[in-house]
Design a protein around this motif. Sequence first.
Motif, PDB file in Angstrom:
ATOM      1  N   MET A 162       0.829  -1.175   0.000  1.00 33.08           N
ATOM      2  CA  MET A 162       0.000   0.000   0.000  1.00 33.08           C
ATOM      3  C   MET A 162       0.880   1.247   0.000  1.00 33.08           C
ATOM      4  SD  MET A 162      -2.977  -0.957   2.701  1.00 33.08           S
ATOM      5  CE  MET A 162      -2.088  -2.187   3.657  1.00 33.08           C
ATOM      6  N   ASP A 163       0.516   2.175  -0.817  1.00 35.26           N
ATOM      7  CA  ASP A 163       1.274   3.406  -0.926  1.00 35.26           C
ATOM      8  C   ASP A 163       0.724   4.440   0.055  1.00 35.26           C
ATOM      9  OD1 ASP A 163       3.121   5.234  -1.939  1.00 35.26           O
ATOM     10  OD2 ASP A 163       1.655   6.016  -3.363  1.00 35.26           O
ATOM     11  N   ILE A 164       1.568   4.912   0.928  1.00 35.21           N
ATOM     12  CA  ILE A 164       1.149   5.838   1.978  1.00 35.21           C
ATOM     13  C   ILE A 164       0.655   7.154   1.373  1.00 35.21           C
ATOM     14  CG2 ILE A 164       1.970   7.194   3.948  1.00 35.21           C
ATOM     15  CD1 ILE A 164       3.804   4.813   4.599  1.00 35.21           C
ATOM     16  N   GLN A 165       1.349   7.644   0.366  1.00 33.55           N
ATOM     17  CA  GLN A 165       0.957   8.916  -0.242  1.00 33.55           C
ATOM     18  C   GLN A 165      -0.409   8.806  -0.921  1.00 33.55           C
ATOM     19  OE1 GLN A 165       3.745  10.486  -3.045  1.00 33.55           O
ATOM     20  NE2 GLN A 165       2.847  12.515  -2.983  1.00 33.55           N
ATOM     21  N   THR A 166      -0.655   7.720  -1.618  1.00 29.12           N
ATOM     22  CA  THR A 166      -1.946   7.514  -2.274  1.00 29.12           C
ATOM     23  C   THR A 166      -3.072   7.451  -1.249  1.00 29.12           C
ATOM     24  OG1 THR A 166      -0.868   6.299  -4.058  1.00 29.12           O
ATOM     25  CG2 THR A 166      -3.234   6.000  -3.823  1.00 29.12           C
ATOM     26  N   LEU A 167      -2.849   6.718  -0.170  1.00 30.88           N
ATOM     27  CA  LEU A 167      -3.859   6.626   0.883  1.00 30.88           C
ATOM     28  C   LEU A 167      -4.126   7.986   1.528  1.00 30.88           C
ATOM     29  CD1 LEU A 167      -2.881   3.288   2.633  1.00 30.88           C
ATOM     30  CD2 LEU A 167      -5.006   3.767   1.424  1.00 30.88           C
ATOM     31  N   THR A 168      -3.083   8.755   1.723  1.00 34.97           N
ATOM     32  CA  THR A 168      -3.248  10.082   2.319  1.00 34.97           C
ATOM     33  C   THR A 168      -4.084  10.988   1.426  1.00 34.97           C
ATOM     34  OG1 THR A 168      -1.108   9.845   3.423  1.00 34.97           O
ATOM     35  CG2 THR A 168      -2.007  12.067   3.264  1.00 34.97           C
ATOM     36  N   VAL A 169      -3.810  10.970   0.136  1.00 35.65           N
ATOM     37  CA  VAL A 169      -4.580  11.784  -0.808  1.00 35.65           C
ATOM     38  C   VAL A 169      -6.031  11.320  -0.845  1.00 35.65           C
ATOM     39  CG1 VAL A 169      -4.843  12.364  -3.256  1.00 35.65           C
ATOM     40  CG2 VAL A 169      -2.589  12.421  -2.200  1.00 35.65           C
ATOM     41  N   TRP A 170      -6.247  10.011  -0.823  1.00 36.20           N
ATOM     42  CA  TRP A 170      -7.608   9.468  -0.846  1.00 36.20           C
ATOM     43  C   TRP A 170      -8.379   9.893   0.403  1.00 36.20           C
ATOM     44  CZ3 TRP A 170     -10.685   6.048   1.884  1.00 36.20           C
ATOM     45  CH2 TRP A 170     -11.821   5.590   1.219  1.00 36.20           C
ATOM     46  N   ILE A 171      -7.716   9.836   1.559  1.00 36.20           N
ATOM     47  CA  ILE A 171      -8.355  10.242   2.812  1.00 36.20           C
ATOM     48  C   ILE A 171      -8.701  11.731   2.775  1.00 36.20           C
ATOM     49  CG2 ILE A 171      -7.919  10.615   5.286  1.00 36.20           C
ATOM     50  CD1 ILE A 171      -6.429   7.927   5.264  1.00 36.20           C
ATOM     51  N   LEU A 219     -12.983   6.086   7.688  1.00 36.01           N
ATOM     52  CA  LEU A 219     -12.414   5.243   8.745  1.00 36.01           C
ATOM     53  C   LEU A 219     -11.651   4.043   8.182  1.00 36.01           C
ATOM     54  CD1 LEU A 219     -15.311   5.311  11.345  1.00 36.01           C
ATOM     55  CD2 LEU A 219     -13.069   6.402  11.540  1.00 36.01           C
ATOM     56  N   VAL A 220     -12.194   3.454   7.124  1.00 31.30           N
ATOM     57  CA  VAL A 220     -11.492   2.330   6.481  1.00 31.30           C
ATOM     58  C   VAL A 220     -10.166   2.816   5.909  1.00 31.30           C
ATOM     59  CG1 VAL A 220     -11.566   0.727   4.531  1.00 31.30           C
ATOM     60  CG2 VAL A 220     -13.551   0.960   6.021  1.00 31.30           C
ATOM     61  N   GLY A 221     -10.190   3.963   5.251  1.00 28.32           N
ATOM     62  CA  GLY A 221      -8.958   4.526   4.695  1.00 28.32           C
ATOM     63  C   GLY A 221      -7.942   4.835   5.771  1.00 28.32           C
ATOM     64  N   ALA A 222      -8.398   5.357   6.900  1.00 31.14           N
ATOM     65  CA  ALA A 222      -7.485   5.647   8.014  1.00 31.14           C
ATOM     66  C   ALA A 222      -6.873   4.357   8.561  1.00 31.14           C
ATOM     67  CB  ALA A 222      -8.223   6.391   9.116  1.00 31.14           C
ATOM     68  N   GLY A 223      -7.672   3.317   8.650  1.00 28.35           N
ATOM     69  CA  GLY A 223      -7.151   2.025   9.107  1.00 28.35           C
ATOM     70  C   GLY A 223      -6.109   1.469   8.158  1.00 28.35           C
ATOM     71  N   LEU A 224      -6.371   1.605   6.861  1.00 29.26           N
ATOM     72  CA  LEU A 224      -5.397   1.146   5.868  1.00 29.26           C
ATOM     73  C   LEU A 224      -4.112   1.964   5.941  1.00 29.26           C
ATOM     74  CD1 LEU A 224      -7.710   0.491   2.789  1.00 29.26           C
ATOM     75  CD2 LEU A 224      -6.523  -1.215   4.187  1.00 29.26           C
ATOM     76  N   LEU A 225      -4.242   3.251   6.203  1.00 30.68           N
ATOM     77  CA  LEU A 225      -3.059   4.110   6.335  1.00 30.68           C
ATOM     78  C   LEU A 225      -2.221   3.683   7.541  1.00 30.68           C
ATOM     79  CD1 LEU A 225      -1.444   6.537   5.324  1.00 30.68           C
ATOM     80  CD2 LEU A 225      -2.875   7.974   6.775  1.00 30.68           C
ATOM     81  N   VAL A 226      -2.875   3.407   8.653  1.00 39.10           N
ATOM     82  CA  VAL A 226      -2.156   2.938   9.841  1.00 39.10           C
ATOM     83  C   VAL A 226      -1.442   1.625   9.537  1.00 39.10           C
ATOM     84  CG1 VAL A 226      -2.475   2.028  12.179  1.00 39.10           C
ATOM     85  CG2 VAL A 226      -3.616   4.134  11.492  1.00 39.10           C
ATOM     86  N   LEU A 227      -2.115   0.726   8.852  1.00 39.39           N
ATOM     87  CA  LEU A 227      -1.507  -0.556   8.491  1.00 39.39           C
ATOM     88  C   LEU A 227      -0.303  -0.358   7.569  1.00 39.39           C
ATOM     89  CD1 LEU A 227      -1.704  -3.648   8.654  1.00 39.39           C
ATOM     90  CD2 LEU A 227      -3.209  -3.556   6.671  1.00 39.39           C
TER      91      LEU A 227
END
Length: 62
Positions: A1-10, A38-46
Amino acid sequence: MDIQTLTVWIQGRYAALKAGKETGATSTELALITGALLVGAGLLVLAIRTKLMEKIGIINGG
């Protein structure tokens, strides 16, 4: 999982939530956006945890 992509999505989901509140979206719509957030935040933490464990493994491995 790409942290930057998840951050932008959140950030996008948060903007949608904020816009939904301002435009008077129904509580169901807001709940769905909040759930996705919340799901996106959980994925970011992971993703961050996985990245840190990789770094710790490299340091401990030598």
